[in-house]
Design a protein around this motif. Sequence first.
Motif, short mmCIF file in Angstrom:
data_model
loop_
_atom_site.label_atom_id
_atom_site.label_comp_id
_atom_site.label_asym_id
_atom_site.label_seq_id
_atom_site.Cartn_x
_atom_site.Cartn_y
_atom_site.Cartn_z
N ALA A 17 0.86 -1.19 0.00
CA ALA A 17 0.00 0.00 0.00
C ALA A 17 0.89 1.23 0.00
O ALA A 17 2.07 1.17 0.35
CB ALA A 17 -0.91 0.01 1.23
N LYS A 18 0.29 2.35 -0.37
CA LYS A 18 1.00 3.63 -0.25
C LYS A 18 1.11 3.97 1.24
O LYS A 18 0.46 3.34 2.07
CB LYS A 18 0.24 4.71 -1.03
N ASP A 20 -0.22 6.06 3.11
CA ASP A 20 -1.50 6.34 3.80
C ASP A 20 -2.46 5.15 3.76
O ASP A 20 -3.62 5.27 4.13
CB ASP A 20 -2.17 7.57 3.17
N ASP A 22 -3.43 3.62 0.99
CA ASP A 22 -4.14 3.60 -0.28
C ASP A 22 -3.69 2.41 -1.14
O ASP A 22 -2.50 2.19 -1.34
CB ASP A 22 -3.87 4.91 -1.03
N THR A 23 -4.68 1.65 -1.65
CA THR A 23 -4.41 0.52 -2.53
C THR A 23 -5.11 0.66 -3.88
O THR A 23 -5.24 -0.33 -4.61
CB THR A 23 -4.86 -0.81 -1.87
N THR A 24 -5.54 1.86 -4.22
CA THR A 24 -6.27 2.04 -5.49
C THR A 24 -5.41 1.66 -6.70
O THR A 24 -5.96 1.28 -7.72
CB THR A 24 -6.80 3.47 -5.65
N TRP A 25 -4.10 1.74 -6.58
CA TRP A 25 -3.20 1.36 -7.68
C TRP A 25 -3.39 -0.10 -8.07
O TRP A 25 -3.09 -0.48 -9.20
CB TRP A 25 -1.74 1.65 -7.31
N VAL A 59 -8.61 0.26 6.32
CA VAL A 59 -8.57 0.47 4.87
C VAL A 59 -9.75 -0.23 4.22
O VAL A 59 -10.44 0.35 3.36
CB VAL A 59 -7.23 -0.04 4.28
#
Length: 175
Positions: A17-18, A20, A22-25, A59
């Motif tokens: 994950a990023k 923060d 974030d796993t949208t990638w 998350v």
Amino acid sequence: MRKVILYIAASLDGYIAKPDGDTTWLHDERYAIAGEDYGYSALLAAIDTTLMGHSTYKVILGFDMPFPYPDKTNYVFSRSQLPDTEHVKFVQENPADFVKQLKQQAGQDIWLIGGGQLNTLLLNAGLIDEIVLTYVPIILGNGISLFAQGTQEKHLQVSQSKSFANGFVQLTLAK
């Protein structure tokens, strides 16, 4: 005995994950392959229990959808005393001790969702039986590592490797 399976994706530089969370990638449309789920459906059919750290749980709650594993027993490890929810049981005890006992109980396999700290604790304790790791062709530069600092050296056997048209490479590894 039940198996603990770490089924997870990581960037080429080893982040799940990023910074923060974030796993949208992971869901970028350029990676979509019609009808391909990378073994996810088969995993869900083989398990009846999930394990995750509190940050990973937060998350998942941030996804714009209902809780994704309502038909599973879901354990969230947290240092804080939190009330159980409709879908989640919070665990404050030592994760390695808890998982050792859980593996002895009757049931299907157990999915270790993550994150990096929990992955490390269970790997160091020798409790992860299989890792299904899908590398995504992206370099994030920083973020949450697949395994946290303090991970002990482990030699694993690759039982399967698959490559996909979108550049994903999936390794199945065991002790």
